[in-house]
Design an enzyme around this catalytic site. Structure first.
Site, PDB file in Angstrom:
ATOM      1  N   GLU A 291      72.896  10.484 -23.336  1.00  0.00           N
ATOM      2  CA  GLU A 291      73.644  11.630 -22.806  1.00  0.00           C
ATOM      3  C   GLU A 291      73.643  12.784 -23.812  1.00  0.00           C
ATOM      4  O   GLU A 291      73.421  13.935 -23.455  1.00  0.00           O
ATOM      5  CB  GLU A 291      75.104  11.245 -22.521  1.00  0.00           C
ATOM      6  CG  GLU A 291      75.285  10.217 -21.441  1.00  0.00           C
ATOM      7  CD  GLU A 291      75.265  10.804 -20.036  1.00  0.00           C
ATOM      8  OE1 GLU A 291      75.313  12.038 -19.879  1.00  0.00           O
ATOM      9  OE2 GLU A 291      75.184   9.996 -19.094  1.00  0.00           O
TER      10      GLU A 291
ATOM     11  N   GLY B 147      82.753  11.072 -10.641  1.00  0.00           N
ATOM     12  CA  GLY B 147      83.579  10.633 -11.766  1.00  0.00           C
ATOM     13  C   GLY B 147      83.592   9.127 -11.912  1.00  0.00           C
ATOM     14  O   GLY B 147      84.462   8.559 -12.563  1.00  0.00           O
TER      15      GLY B 147
ATOM     16  N   ASP C 291      82.276   5.220 -20.613  1.00  0.00           N
ATOM     17  CA  ASP C 291      81.534   4.871 -19.392  1.00  0.00           C
ATOM     18  C   ASP C 291      80.480   3.798 -19.658  1.00  0.00           C
ATOM     19  O   ASP C 291      80.367   2.805 -18.939  1.00  0.00           O
ATOM     20  CB  ASP C 291      80.850   6.120 -18.810  1.00  0.00           C
ATOM     21  CG  ASP C 291      81.851   7.233 -18.525  1.00  0.00           C
ATOM     22  OD1 ASP C 291      83.060   6.974 -18.632  1.00  0.00           O
ATOM     23  OD2 ASP C 291      81.414   8.347 -18.213  1.00  0.00           O
TER      24      ASP C 291
ATOM     25  N   ASP D  79      88.538   9.146 -25.288  1.00  0.00           N
ATOM     26  CA  ASP D  79      87.519   8.371 -26.029  1.00  0.00           C
ATOM     27  C   ASP D  79      86.936   9.176 -27.193  1.00  0.00           C
ATOM     28  O   ASP D  79      86.887   8.698 -28.332  1.00  0.00           O
ATOM     29  CB  ASP D  79      86.435   7.794 -25.105  1.00  0.00           C
ATOM     30  CG  ASP D  79      85.728   8.779 -24.199  1.00  0.00           C
ATOM     31  OD1 ASP D  79      86.039   9.993 -24.243  1.00  0.00           O
ATOM     32  OD2 ASP D  79      84.839   8.337 -23.439  1.00  0.00           O
TER      33      ASP D  79
ATOM     34  N   SER E 130      77.934   7.246 -12.540  1.00  0.00           N
ATOM     35  CA  SER E 130      76.624   6.817 -12.048  1.00  0.00           C
ATOM     36  C   SER E 130      75.571   6.932 -13.150  1.00  0.00           C
ATOM     37  O   SER E 130      74.669   6.095 -13.253  1.00  0.00           O
ATOM     38  CB  SER E 130      76.220   7.649 -10.841  1.00  0.00           C
ATOM     39  OG  SER E 130      76.333   9.027 -11.133  1.00  0.00           O
TER      40      SER E 130
ATOM     41  N   GLU F 123      92.320   9.429 -20.325  1.00  0.00           N
ATOM     42  CA  GLU F 123      91.184  10.285 -19.954  1.00  0.00           C
ATOM     43  C   GLU F 123      90.967  11.352 -21.027  1.00  0.00           C
ATOM     44  O   GLU F 123      91.929  11.958 -21.505  1.00  0.00           O
ATOM     45  CB  GLU F 123      91.494  10.922 -18.604  1.00  0.00           C
ATOM     46  CG  GLU F 123      90.338  10.978 -17.654  1.00  0.00           C
ATOM     47  CD  GLU F 123      89.825   9.617 -17.188  1.00  0.00           C
ATOM     48  OE1 GLU F 123      88.894   9.092 -17.854  1.00  0.00           O
ATOM     49  OE2 GLU F 123      90.310   9.103 -16.183  1.00  0.00           O
TER      50      GLU F 123
HETATM   51  C1  GLA Z   1      83.324  11.358 -18.775  1.00  0.00           C
HETATM   52  C2  GLA Z   1      82.715  10.950 -20.101  1.00  0.00           C
HETATM   53  C3  GLA Z   1      83.588   9.903 -20.812  1.00  0.00           C
HETATM   54  C4  GLA Z   1      85.045  10.346 -20.884  1.00  0.00           C
HETATM   55  C5  GLA Z   1      85.515  10.809 -19.512  1.00  0.00           C
HETATM   56  C6  GLA Z   1      86.901  11.378 -19.568  1.00  0.00           C
HETATM   57  O1  GLA Z   1      83.302  10.299 -17.858  1.00  0.00           O
HETATM   58  O2  GLA Z   1      81.432  10.426 -19.923  1.00  0.00           O
HETATM   59  O3  GLA Z   1      83.087   9.639 -22.106  1.00  0.00           O
HETATM   60  O4  GLA Z   1      85.234  11.331 -21.856  1.00  0.00           O
HETATM   61  O5  GLA Z   1      84.665  11.783 -18.951  1.00  0.00           O
HETATM   62  O6  GLA Z   1      87.814  10.412 -19.944  1.00  0.00           O
END
Ligand code: GLA
Length: 395
Positions: free
Chosen positions: A168, A132, A180, A46, A135, A43
């Site tokens: 985004e 989380g 995501d 990325d 969506s 987490e």
């Molecule tokens: C959000 C972001 C992802 C990632 C997560 C944490 O979902 O969109 O790119 O950084 O948080 O792992």
């Protein structure tokens, strides 16, 4: 299991999407869908060039789309019962927050040379918002995939994921990583994906916890997280400042993923304490993911679970992206003997992801529901996980 749940979803959502579409715009169009995701571990890695281990789920955003012969988009959100109309030029941005995602996808495709035409669309979804589970990535991927397919633009799935990510960055204001949108586009039933976010290389990892006596379940605290204008971007900036400091002596370090913990220790006096502990978490998490992947290969869920608890502590104490309710649910999981539990996704609210031994499952669900209600006077939401396919055309 996956098929059954998908069919239920299809019946649940497609009919009302089509009914609304034909009511508003006449003749039916084409229907596309893209899922939300879970992430087992990895987490905030990325955008630090590390690895992630997501899987797409059976909760999706589904849209009906048809070109309308104009240069305008007419969109209707069934869940919000709200419409939006906008053009396709930069100055035509809609005012409705949800429509900015669709507009952004169109704009990012235009920037890549696509000739996007006006279209009519209705959409709905069952990915819980602010939980989380991505969506917004599901929404972006649905439109990126659909427009690519309907206009034969020829972009690959990774390029479509990047269109969602750029949406985004440029139209929503969240400087997210690629996880995501990647997961929403590339998902495969029964498989996780281990993605190297630095190189873009990935492998599908078969994932069948039930075969080994475990279940995966999300507990949604129903504390809504909002990444826009949130400390999410600040976390990223902290990591980037740590990289800059490390680069003075180690110019080969492009991301925190490339850094050793000793190299971070070398710059302890050159960065703020806050930046230091953020970077400490990120470097630790890159390693934790690799250890968890190794354990998963041996079906050693106990080690995977231990790493997940480690991630939770890191996200709570060092990265500071948990919240009281998430910490509470994590504690209850520990007390119930849950194998692995941690805050999932960006944090600041939303879900924990839990790997639970089958014989402890019912008790955990009962206890967490009761104790959460007693403590916060609201219900938490229990979401069983079904790993499903990524973006696709339905009809
Ligand atoms: C959000 C972001 C992802 C990632 C997560 C944490 O979902 O969109 O790119 O950084 O948080 O792992």
């Amino acid at each position: 299991m996956a098929v059954k749940s998908y069919l239920k979803y299809k019946i649940m959502n497609c009919d009302n999407i089509r009914a609304k579409f034909t009511e508003l715009y006449g003749e039916a169009g084409s229907v596309y869908t893209s899922p939300g995701r879970i992430n087992i571990i990895g987490e905030h890695t990325d955008y630090n060039g590390g690895f992630v281990l997501p899987g797409a789920v059976d909760k999706c955003i589904t849209a009906e789309i048809k070109f309308n012969g104009t240069d305008k988009v007419r969109a209707f959100s069934i869940d919000l019962n709200e419409s939006s109309e906008f053009g396709l030029n930069e100055e035509d941005a809609p005012k409705e927050g949800w429509a900015k995602y669709i507009f952004g996808v169109c704009r990012e495709l235009v920037k890549k040379g696509a000739n996007i035409k006006g279209f009519d669309t209705t959409f709905a979804g069952d990915v819980p918002l602010g939980a989380g589970m991505s969506s917004s990535a599901a929404l972006e991927s649905t439109y990126a995939f659909a427009l690519n397919d309907m206009l034969s633009l020829g972009f690959g799935l990774m390029e479509l994921a990047k269109v969602g990510q750029a949406t985004e960055h440029n139209y929503v204001g969240v400087k997210c990583g690629i996880m995501d949108q990647f997961a929403s586009c590339h998902g495969k039933a029964g498989h996780l994906m281990r993605l190297d976010c630095k190189t873009g290389e990935f492998v599908y990892v078969p994932f069948d916890p039930e075969k080994h006596g475990y279940k995966v379940v999300l507990v949604n605290t129903c504390v809504k997280h909002e990444l826009v204008d949130s400390p999410y971007n600040k976390r990223r900036e902290s990591c980037e400042r740590a990289v800059k400091a490390i680069q003075v002596k180690h110019p080969e370090v492009e991301f925190l993923r490339d850094a050793k913990m000793e190299w971070l220790e070398e710059v302890i006096g050159c960065i703020t304490q806050e930046d230091y502990i953020r970077a400490e978490y990120a470097i630790g998490e890159v390693k934790r993911l690799l250890d968890a992947c190794e354990a998963l290969e041996k079906n050693d869920y106990e080690t995977v679970g231990a790493k997940m608890y480690g991630t939770h502590i890191g996200m709570s104490v060092l990265y500071d992206v948990s919240c009281e309710e998430l910490d509470f649910v994590n504690e209850v999981a520990k007390k119930c003997g849950v194998t692995g539990s941690r805050v999932m996704g960006g944090g600041f609210g939303g879900c924990t992801i839990n790997i639970v031994a089958a014989d402890k499952y019912d008790n955990f669900i009962k206890v967490v529901q009761e104790e959460y209600k007693n403590k916060y006077s609201i219900d938490c939401e229990i979401i069983p996980v079904v790993i499903s396919d990524g973006a696709r055309k339905i009809c």
